[in-house]
Design a protein around this motif. Structure first.
Motif, PDB file in Angstrom:
ATOM      1  N   MET A   1      -4.835 -32.891  94.165  1.00  0.00           N
ATOM      2  CA  MET A   1      -5.424 -34.191  94.478  1.00  0.00           C
ATOM      3  C   MET A   1      -5.505 -34.317  95.999  1.00  0.00           C
ATOM      4  O   MET A   1      -4.609 -34.834  96.649  1.00  0.00           O
ATOM      5  N   ASN A   2      -6.574 -33.842  96.561  1.00  0.00           N
ATOM      6  CA  ASN A   2      -6.723 -33.718  98.013  1.00  0.00           C
ATOM      7  C   ASN A   2      -8.206 -33.752  98.338  1.00  0.00           C
ATOM      8  O   ASN A   2      -9.001 -33.032  97.716  1.00  0.00           O
TER       9      ASN A   2
ATOM     10  N   PHE B   1      -2.857 -26.004 100.883  1.00  0.00           N
ATOM     11  CA  PHE B   1      -1.648 -26.668 100.414  1.00  0.00           C
ATOM     12  C   PHE B   1      -1.798 -27.130  98.964  1.00  0.00           C
ATOM     13  O   PHE B   1      -2.601 -28.028  98.689  1.00  0.00           O
ATOM     14  N   PRO B   2      -1.035 -26.557  98.045  1.00  0.00           N
ATOM     15  CA  PRO B   2      -1.024 -27.137  96.693  1.00  0.00           C
ATOM     16  C   PRO B   2      -0.220 -28.434  96.699  1.00  0.00           C
ATOM     17  O   PRO B   2       0.793 -28.544  97.387  1.00  0.00           O
ATOM     18  N   HIS B   3      -0.685 -29.428  95.939  1.00  0.00           N
ATOM     19  CA  HIS B   3      -0.042 -30.740  95.891  1.00  0.00           C
ATOM     20  C   HIS B   3       0.581 -30.935  94.518  1.00  0.00           C
ATOM     21  O   HIS B   3      -0.118 -30.953  93.509  1.00  0.00           O
ATOM     22  N   THR B   4       1.890 -31.111  94.485  1.00  0.00           N
ATOM     23  CA  THR B   4       2.576 -31.332  93.223  1.00  0.00           C
ATOM     24  C   THR B   4       2.412 -32.787  92.779  1.00  0.00           C
ATOM     25  O   THR B   4       1.643 -33.558  93.352  1.00  0.00           O
TER      26      THR B   4
ATOM     27  N   LEU C   1       8.530 -30.329  98.302  1.00  0.00           N
ATOM     28  CA  LEU C   1       7.791 -29.321  99.065  1.00  0.00           C
ATOM     29  C   LEU C   1       7.861 -29.591 100.563  1.00  0.00           C
ATOM     30  O   LEU C   1       8.056 -28.680 101.361  1.00  0.00           O
ATOM     31  N   GLY C   2       7.668 -30.857 100.964  1.00  0.00           N
ATOM     32  CA  GLY C   2       7.837 -31.264 102.351  1.00  0.00           C
ATOM     33  C   GLY C   2       9.112 -32.064 102.479  1.00  0.00           C
ATOM     34  O   GLY C   2      10.078 -31.842 101.749  1.00  0.00           O
ATOM     35  N   ASP C   3       9.119 -33.032 103.404  1.00  0.00           N
ATOM     36  CA  ASP C   3      10.308 -33.882 103.530  1.00  0.00           C
ATOM     37  C   ASP C   3      10.015 -35.337 103.193  1.00  0.00           C
ATOM     38  O   ASP C   3      10.833 -36.208 103.427  1.00  0.00           O
ATOM     39  N   GLY C   4       8.836 -35.598 102.633  1.00  0.00           N
ATOM     40  CA  GLY C   4       8.530 -36.943 102.146  1.00  0.00           C
ATOM     41  C   GLY C   4       8.452 -37.998 103.226  1.00  0.00           C
ATOM     42  O   GLY C   4       8.810 -39.151 102.993  1.00  0.00           O
TER      43      GLY C   4
ATOM     44  N   TYR D   1      -1.751 -35.227 102.799  1.00  0.00           N
ATOM     45  CA  TYR D   1      -0.309 -34.944 102.830  1.00  0.00           C
ATOM     46  C   TYR D   1       0.408 -35.233 101.520  1.00  0.00           C
ATOM     47  O   TYR D   1       1.494 -34.710 101.286  1.00  0.00           O
ATOM     48  N   HIS D   2      -0.179 -36.045 100.684  1.00  0.00           N
ATOM     49  CA  HIS D   2       0.471 -36.578  99.496  1.00  0.00           C
ATOM     50  C   HIS D   2       1.017 -35.467  98.591  1.00  0.00           C
ATOM     51  O   HIS D   2       0.266 -34.638  98.078  1.00  0.00           O
ATOM     52  N   HIS D   3       2.352 -35.404  98.419  1.00  0.00           N
ATOM     53  CA  HIS D   3       3.015 -34.470  97.507  1.00  0.00           C
ATOM     54  C   HIS D   3       2.878 -33.008  97.926  1.00  0.00           C
ATOM     55  O   HIS D   3       3.005 -32.104  97.082  1.00  0.00           O
TER      56      HIS D   3
END
Length: 462
Positions: free
Chosen positions: A198-199, A205-208, A289-292, A426-428
């Protein structure tokens, strides 16, 4: 005589000043913005959450660290009360890094950027390899039929609609394939699922994000992964050239038993109407995946900052104001549901709730879930926000965590509306990190939230 005239002028000015609350409000709001921009704390709090703690997946050690850190920081503000509200949350772990490749022929492989969707089952220890069938959405599964899907990996490749200015509408238009795609594909005999991230931009970047198997028995649950938009485009082009193309997936995720966690709550007790409760909050958990930082560290520290700003400028709220840092918004909403459940059990009177969960970008306004009368009163304050370029006041929305509070009483719900054009970059994803947050934008958002809370506290919404 001049002295008498001066006294009369001062008296006249004071009378006008007292009779025109918008003048007082303008000055008070100016104080809030000045304090946030010149002596803010939100950015420092976010730096610790992001860089010293990191991703805060529900039920994880990092989530518990964040609980302890934010509780200590709220206590240091000298609030009237700070406490932890117990809540049982799901625990899912990703395991070692996922691996995938596309194969077009013997020895002809290309690695793909994927990540497991939250809640997915793993592949077999040896991985999963199968042909791929591309669809544009869940509704297209029936068009292909079970005979064309059975034994294959279903590739959901419906992109976010780029011509929608409201990016959250674009997200809503295709997120069903992430959430329910594996469940529906399994019913057609698929052995796995790949979902386009969803990007809105094309990147690696894969988004979970969360997904669900519904009531499918465990034996019918199939692995589900997100694929980056760059590789989604590549896979789609290769399938057009060769329908026999295969994909290999290796995932090591695992679902565990529920574990004990907490909502973090701090309170300034109202000086005149303590029984009327106003909430400001965000969700403390994040994906791993990131630091939220944007989702939703920003909303948490902005909400904490609202109470700190009131303390710093010497404002004493008439109503009780609570900051609530909710746990488990990302994969269960257990924290929001628990808070509302306890509030109902105690017979608490919540009159307003404001949530920040759309990133730490430049604030543009608010969404409101309220009565017509409440919305009209709120929009009468719009001119007070326009000097700060805050001008969007829209009906509809609020926030996921405060949503359960709307099931009772005459409470008005609101959501901070930042500029959303970059949010889904950036989302997820792994790039949702502290470096992606602009200090000034974050602080403007905190001040904007505090200003709305101040006005609701001053005048109510009756």
């Amino acid at each position: 005589m001049k002295f008498v005239h001066l006294l009369l002028a001062i008296f006249s000015f004071a009378t006008i000043f007292a009779q025109n609350p918008s003048v007082n409000d303008s000055l008070e709001i100016r104080k809030i913005y000045d304090m946030s921009l010149l002596n803010g704390k939100s950015y420092d709090w976010l730096e610790h959450l992001s860089n010293d703690i990191g991703g805060r997946l529900s039920g994880s050690y990092e989530a518990q660290q964040a609980i302890e850190y934010t509780k200590a920081e709220l206590e240091a503000l000298g609030l009237d009360k700070v406490w932890l509200q117990p809540v049982m949350v799901p625990k899912w772990t990703r395991g070692s890094r996922e691996y995938a490749y596309l194969q077009t022929g013997p020895g002809a492989t290309t690695e793909l950027d994927i990540c497991a969707l939250g809640g997915s089952v793993p592949t077999a220890p040896t991985g999963l390899k199968a042909q791929v069938i591309e669809v544009q959405g869940i509704e297209q599964l029936k068009e292909y039929g079970k005979e064309n899907i059975e034994g294959k990996i279903v590739f959901f490749n419906r992109p976010m609609q780029a011509d929608l200015i409201q990016t959250f509408k674009a997200y809503s238009g295709c997120v069903d394939q992430r959430y329910s795609g594996a469940m529906e594909a399994s019913k057609m005999g698929a052995v796995g699922v790949l979902v386009r991230s969803m990007n809105l931009r094309i990147d690696d970047f894969p988004h979970t994000g969360s997904m669900s198997y519904g009531d499918l028995p465990e034996r019918e649950q199939i692995p589900a992964a997100a694929i980056s938009t760059q590789d989604a485009e590549y896979l789609s082009s290769m399938l057009k050239l060769n329908r026999e193309t295969q994909v290999y997936l290796k995932m090591n995720c695992e679902q565990h038993e529920d574990v004990q966690s907490y909502n973090v709550i701090g309170e300034i007790t109202g000086s005149e109407k303590p029984e009327e409760i106003m909430v400001v909050g965000g969700h403390l958990d994040s994906w791993d995946l990131g630091d939220g930082s944007h989702d939703d560290g920003a909303g948490c520290v902005q909400s904490m900052e609202v109470l700190r700003l009131f303390r710093e400028i010497g404002y004493k709220p008439k109503r009780t104001i609570r900051v609530v840092l909710f746990m488990n918004e990302e994969n269960g909403l257990r924290g929001g549901n628990k808070y509302a459940e306890v509030a109902r059990e105690k017979g608490e009177n919540h009159v307003f709730a404001l949530e920040s969960d759309a990133g730490g970008f430049t604030p543009r306004g608010f969404n409101f879930n309220s009565s017509v009368a409440q919305f009209e009163k709120i929009t009468s304050w719009k001119s007070l926000f326009e000097p700060y370029l805050i001008h969007l006041f829209a009906k509809g929305g609020g926030g996921a965590d405060i949503g359960p509070l709307g099931n009772s009483g005459n409470i008005a719900l609101a959501g901070l509306m930042p500029d959303s054009q970059r949010y889904f970059d950036y989302h997820h994803a792994a790039n949702d990190t502290f470096e992606a947050v602009n200090k000034r934008e974050l602080e403007l958002g905190a001040a904007t939230m505090a200003s709305l809370m101040y006005l609701v506290d001053q005048y109510g919404l009756d």
